[in-house]
Design an enzyme around this catalytic site. Structure first.
Site, PDB file in Angstrom:
ATOM      1  N   ARG A 205       6.062  -4.836  -6.921  1.00 47.55           N
ATOM      2  CA  ARG A 205       6.327  -4.748  -5.480  1.00 47.55           C
ATOM      3  C   ARG A 205       7.514  -5.620  -5.079  1.00 47.55           C
ATOM      4  O   ARG A 205       7.444  -6.353  -4.084  1.00 47.55           O
ATOM      5  CB  ARG A 205       5.095  -5.157  -4.649  1.00 47.55           C
ATOM      6  CG  ARG A 205       3.805  -4.539  -5.065  1.00 47.55           C
ATOM      7  CD  ARG A 205       3.510  -3.261  -4.314  1.00 47.55           C
ATOM      8  NE  ARG A 205       2.753  -2.347  -5.147  1.00 47.55           N
ATOM      9  CZ  ARG A 205       1.424  -2.300  -5.215  1.00 47.55           C
ATOM     10  NH1 ARG A 205       0.693  -3.074  -4.483  1.00 47.55           N
ATOM     11  NH2 ARG A 205       0.830  -1.450  -6.010  1.00 47.55           N
TER      12      ARG A 205
ATOM     13  N   ARG B 226       6.037  -4.850   1.623  1.00 43.99           N
ATOM     14  CA  ARG B 226       5.806  -5.292   3.006  1.00 43.99           C
ATOM     15  C   ARG B 226       6.171  -6.737   3.303  1.00 43.99           C
ATOM     16  O   ARG B 226       6.268  -7.121   4.453  1.00 43.99           O
ATOM     17  CB  ARG B 226       4.334  -5.054   3.388  1.00 43.99           C
ATOM     18  CG  ARG B 226       4.039  -3.595   3.639  1.00 43.99           C
ATOM     19  CD  ARG B 226       2.562  -3.334   3.601  1.00 43.99           C
ATOM     20  NE  ARG B 226       2.041  -3.644   2.281  1.00 43.99           N
ATOM     21  CZ  ARG B 226       0.797  -3.420   1.898  1.00 43.99           C
ATOM     22  NH1 ARG B 226      -0.074  -2.921   2.725  1.00 43.99           N
ATOM     23  NH2 ARG B 226       0.412  -3.707   0.669  1.00 43.99           N
TER      24      ARG B 226
ATOM     25  N   ARG C 203       9.189   0.952   7.688  1.00 40.92           N
ATOM     26  CA  ARG C 203       7.801   1.449   7.778  1.00 40.92           C
ATOM     27  C   ARG C 203       7.370   1.729   9.217  1.00 40.92           C
ATOM     28  O   ARG C 203       6.374   2.403   9.444  1.00 40.92           O
ATOM     29  CB  ARG C 203       6.846   0.483   7.076  1.00 40.92           C
ATOM     30  CG  ARG C 203       6.868   0.583   5.574  1.00 40.92           C
ATOM     31  CD  ARG C 203       6.082   1.780   5.042  1.00 40.92           C
ATOM     32  NE  ARG C 203       4.640   1.493   5.022  1.00 40.92           N
ATOM     33  CZ  ARG C 203       3.778   1.972   5.881  1.00 40.92           C
ATOM     34  NH1 ARG C 203       4.166   2.773   6.852  1.00 40.92           N
ATOM     35  NH2 ARG C 203       2.511   1.660   5.768  1.00 40.92           N
TER      36      ARG C 203
ATOM     37  N   ASP D 130       5.430   5.473  -6.140  1.00 41.88           N
ATOM     38  CA  ASP D 130       4.073   5.013  -6.412  1.00 41.88           C
ATOM     39  C   ASP D 130       3.494   5.806  -7.572  1.00 41.88           C
ATOM     40  O   ASP D 130       3.866   6.968  -7.770  1.00 41.88           O
ATOM     41  CB  ASP D 130       3.171   5.165  -5.184  1.00 41.88           C
ATOM     42  CG  ASP D 130       1.925   4.322  -5.340  1.00 41.88           C
ATOM     43  OD1 ASP D 130       2.000   3.104  -5.113  1.00 41.88           O
ATOM     44  OD2 ASP D 130       0.879   4.855  -5.763  1.00 41.88           O
TER      45      ASP D 130
ATOM     46  N   TYR E   6      -8.455   6.768  -9.980  1.00 48.11           N
ATOM     47  CA  TYR E   6      -8.203   7.079  -8.557  1.00 48.11           C
ATOM     48  C   TYR E   6      -8.660   8.497  -8.219  1.00 48.11           C
ATOM     49  O   TYR E   6      -9.209   8.754  -7.147  1.00 48.11           O
ATOM     50  CB  TYR E   6      -6.717   6.926  -8.224  1.00 48.11           C
ATOM     51  CG  TYR E   6      -6.291   5.487  -8.031  1.00 48.11           C
ATOM     52  CD1 TYR E   6      -6.612   4.809  -6.852  1.00 48.11           C
ATOM     53  CD2 TYR E   6      -5.597   4.801  -9.016  1.00 48.11           C
ATOM     54  CE1 TYR E   6      -6.236   3.481  -6.675  1.00 48.11           C
ATOM     55  CE2 TYR E   6      -5.224   3.473  -8.847  1.00 48.11           C
ATOM     56  CZ  TYR E   6      -5.546   2.824  -7.669  1.00 48.11           C
ATOM     57  OH  TYR E   6      -5.182   1.508  -7.500  1.00 48.11           O
TER      58      TYR E   6
HETATM   59  O1  CP3 Z   1       8.930  -2.538  -6.128  1.00 47.07           O
HETATM   60  C1  CP3 Z   1       8.134  -2.032  -6.969  1.00 47.07           C
HETATM   61  O2  CP3 Z   1       7.383  -2.710  -7.659  1.00 47.07           O
HETATM   62  C2  CP3 Z   1       8.162  -0.529  -7.205  1.00 47.07           C
HETATM   63  C3  CP3 Z   1       7.281   0.269  -6.457  1.00 47.07           C
HETATM   64  C4  CP3 Z   1       5.793   0.335  -6.799  1.00 47.07           C
HETATM   65  C5  CP3 Z   1       4.810   0.504  -5.784  1.00 47.07           C
HETATM   66  N1  CP3 Z   1       3.615   0.762  -6.400  1.00 47.07           N
HETATM   67  C6  CP3 Z   1       5.089   0.479  -4.339  1.00 47.07           C
HETATM   68  C7  CP3 Z   1       3.992   0.330  -3.364  1.00 47.07           C
HETATM   69  C8  CP3 Z   1       5.134   0.390  -8.030  1.00 47.07           C
HETATM   70  C9  CP3 Z   1       5.676   0.168  -9.446  1.00 47.07           C
HETATM   71  C10 CP3 Z   1       3.757   0.672  -7.751  1.00 47.07           C
HETATM   72  C11 CP3 Z   1       2.738   0.879  -8.810  1.00 47.07           C
HETATM   73  C12 CP3 Z   1       1.332   1.007  -8.428  1.00 47.07           C
HETATM   74  N2  CP3 Z   1       0.778   1.658  -7.346  1.00 47.07           N
HETATM   75  C13 CP3 Z   1       0.257   0.534  -9.228  1.00 47.07           C
HETATM   76  C14 CP3 Z   1       0.406  -0.121 -10.593  1.00 47.07           C
HETATM   77  C15 CP3 Z   1       0.827  -1.552 -10.520  1.00 47.07           C
HETATM   78  C16 CP3 Z   1      -0.248  -2.468  -9.974  1.00 47.07           C
HETATM   79  O3  CP3 Z   1      -0.057  -2.893  -8.805  1.00 47.07           O
HETATM   80  O4  CP3 Z   1      -1.189  -2.768 -10.675  1.00 47.07           O
HETATM   81  C17 CP3 Z   1      -0.942   0.859  -8.569  1.00 47.07           C
HETATM   82  C18 CP3 Z   1      -2.335   0.519  -9.033  1.00 47.07           C
HETATM   83  C19 CP3 Z   1      -0.598   1.571  -7.371  1.00 47.07           C
HETATM   84  C20 CP3 Z   1      -1.513   2.182  -6.361  1.00 47.07           C
HETATM   85  C21 CP3 Z   1      -1.317   1.628  -5.023  1.00 47.07           C
HETATM   86  N3  CP3 Z   1      -0.201   1.843  -4.244  1.00 47.07           N
HETATM   87  C22 CP3 Z   1      -2.206   0.793  -4.294  1.00 47.07           C
HETATM   88  C23 CP3 Z   1      -3.538   0.294  -4.803  1.00 47.07           C
HETATM   89  C24 CP3 Z   1      -1.576   0.504  -3.050  1.00 47.07           C
HETATM   90  C25 CP3 Z   1      -2.142  -0.264  -1.882  1.00 47.07           C
HETATM   91  C26 CP3 Z   1      -1.834  -1.692  -2.123  1.00 47.07           C
HETATM   92  C27 CP3 Z   1      -1.635  -2.448  -0.855  1.00 47.07           C
HETATM   93  O5  CP3 Z   1      -1.133  -3.567  -1.001  1.00 47.07           O
HETATM   94  O6  CP3 Z   1      -1.929  -1.950   0.267  1.00 47.07           O
HETATM   95  C28 CP3 Z   1      -0.305   1.137  -3.054  1.00 47.07           C
HETATM   96  C29 CP3 Z   1       0.690   1.098  -1.968  1.00 47.07           C
HETATM   97  C30 CP3 Z   1       2.051   0.594  -2.297  1.00 47.07           C
HETATM   98  N4  CP3 Z   1       2.740   0.906  -3.436  1.00 47.07           N
HETATM   99  C31 CP3 Z   1       2.869  -0.194  -1.436  1.00 47.07           C
HETATM  100  C32 CP3 Z   1       4.092  -0.338  -2.105  1.00 47.07           C
HETATM  101  C33 CP3 Z   1       5.328  -1.031  -1.588  1.00 47.07           C
HETATM  102  C34 CP3 Z   1       2.511  -0.673  -0.023  1.00 47.07           C
HETATM  103  C35 CP3 Z   1       2.700   0.484   0.887  1.00 47.07           C
HETATM  104  C36 CP3 Z   1       2.841   0.184   2.355  1.00 47.07           C
HETATM  105  O7  CP3 Z   1       1.813   0.049   3.028  1.00 47.07           O
HETATM  106  O8  CP3 Z   1       3.997   0.151   2.831  1.00 47.07           O
END
Ligand code: CP3
Length: 311
Positions: free
Chosen positions: A2, A6, A15, A51, A124
């Site tokens: 990430r 955010r 966003r 994602d 998921y």
């Molecule tokens: O900058 C980066 O790292 C690249 C982008 C990236 C995101 N998700 C953006 C994101 C990457 C590589 C991921 C991978 C991802 N997504 C994983 C594997 C890595 C890990 O974290 O273990 C998983 C399990 C997901 C699934 C996922 N996506 C979840 C569980 C969530 C909610 C988490 C939260 O904090 O609310 C997301 C959303 C997500 N993916 C956000 C971002 C920037 C937040 C989205 C938002 O509300 O704007």
């Protein structure tokens, strides 16, 4: 981890106008978000903004992200007859390939592409969202391991065509995220995860890094896939892992919680990690897991600057 997310005011601004999935689905905006950490933090490498769940979505899962709840899938898969067909999945992911094509023209640093590993995606798709206990997933796995493997195989072939599309578009490296594999026993990990890594890494033409939480418990299984790199969380002792794995790039593993500490503590923790890995050409500095939304940009910048300023 990430690096775009955010915690950044510029991201929160975008966003306000677009949902998270709109950001992912629109190549020019995904491109813009991918650039943010390069501009703001000065990191050496970009990771594609997207994602892992766009692949299940391309397989027909009705995906949405609800504020404070994370991902939700409205039509979870609960039996063999509901396993989706991967045909056409690559075409439905063309927005990702277009974002990569654009990025390769506009970026001055290498670009990492990524995907979720089949087991984490399956969890998921079966649970319908995030889970703590993975009850339905484990129930299916133990009641009917053969049909569970069918789902894993469908996800493996979807991931391979996704990887191939990303490769054609020009990614420089690929990271496979099996975040929830740590919920499995070692035997289950060998049975349900390792074969999918082997197939995916074998098809990869770019350096490939495997990530799972608590990877240090699963090293021998991870190594069976012969990845170029393994990413470790903050529980790992990188120095002793280097002795065990002399030929593999090691990525990690500053505790993300350190980013809540005073800037001086961040600098000291980075120094300790880099002292441990001193002179190691195969060490990739990273956080052990993701940056949280309430962390400060200043803290993340301090992390990056302490790494770059280390001598
Ligand atoms: O900058 C980066 O790292 C690249 C982008 C990236 C995101 N998700 C953006 C994101 C990457 C590589 C991921 C991978 C991802 N997504 C994983 C594997 C890595 C890990 O974290 O273990 C998983 C399990 C997901 C699934 C996922 N996506 C979840 C569980 C969530 C909610 C988490 C939260 O904090 O609310 C997301 C959303 C997500 N993916 C956000 C971002 C920037 C937040 C989205 C938002 O509300 O704007």
């Amino acid at each position: 981890m990430r690096q775009a997310g955010r915690y950044m005011p510029e991201y929160r601004q975008l966003r306000k106008k677009y949902s998270f999935l709109e950001l992912c689905h629109t190549p020019q905006i995904a491109e813009e978000v991918t650039h943010l950490p390069i501009k703001i933090l000065g990191v050496d490498v970009a990771i594609l903004f997207s994602d892992i769940l766009v692949v299940p979505e391309a397989l027909g899962m009705q995906l949405h992200f609800d504020e404070g709840k994370g991902p939700i899938i409205d039509n979870p898969v609960s039996s063999e007859k509901e396993i989706p067909n991967p045909t056409g999945c690559q075409e439905r992911l063309s927005f990702v390939f277009e974002a990569i094509t654009r990025l390769k023209k506009s970026l001055e640093v290498p670009l990492i592409g990524f995907a979720g590993a089949p087991f984490t995606l399956a969890s998921y798709m079966i649970e319908g969202g995030s889970s703590k206990e993975f009850k339905k997933t484990k129930e299916w796995m133990s009641k009917s391991p053969e049909t569970f493997k069918k789902l894993i195989e469908v996800l493996t072939s979807a991931t391979i065509s996704y990887l191939e599309g990303q490769q054609e578009a020009g990614i420089d490296a690929f990271q496979l995220f099996d975040s929830w594999a740590n919920s499995l026993s070692y035997d289950q990990f060998e049975e349900f995860c390792v074969p999918s890594y082997q197939k995916i890494v074998e098809k990869s033409k770019v350096p490939t890094i495997l990530f799972c939480k608590e990877a240090s418990s699963f090293v021998s299984g991870l190594m069976k896939a012969k990845p170029q790199g393994i990413s470790f969380d903050e529980k790992a002792d990188m120095k002793s892992l280097r002795k065990k794995l002399p030929q593999t790039a090691l990525q990690g593993n500053l505790d993300p919680e350190i980013l809540y500490q005073p800037l001086k503590t961040i600098e000291e923790s980075v120094k300790r990690l880099l002292d441990d890995m001193r002179g190691d050409p195969g060490f990739i500095v990273n956080l052990g897991h993701g940056i949280k939304p309430n962390m400060s940009v200043e803290a993340v910048k301090t992390f990056v600057e302490s790494v770059k300023g280390y001598s």
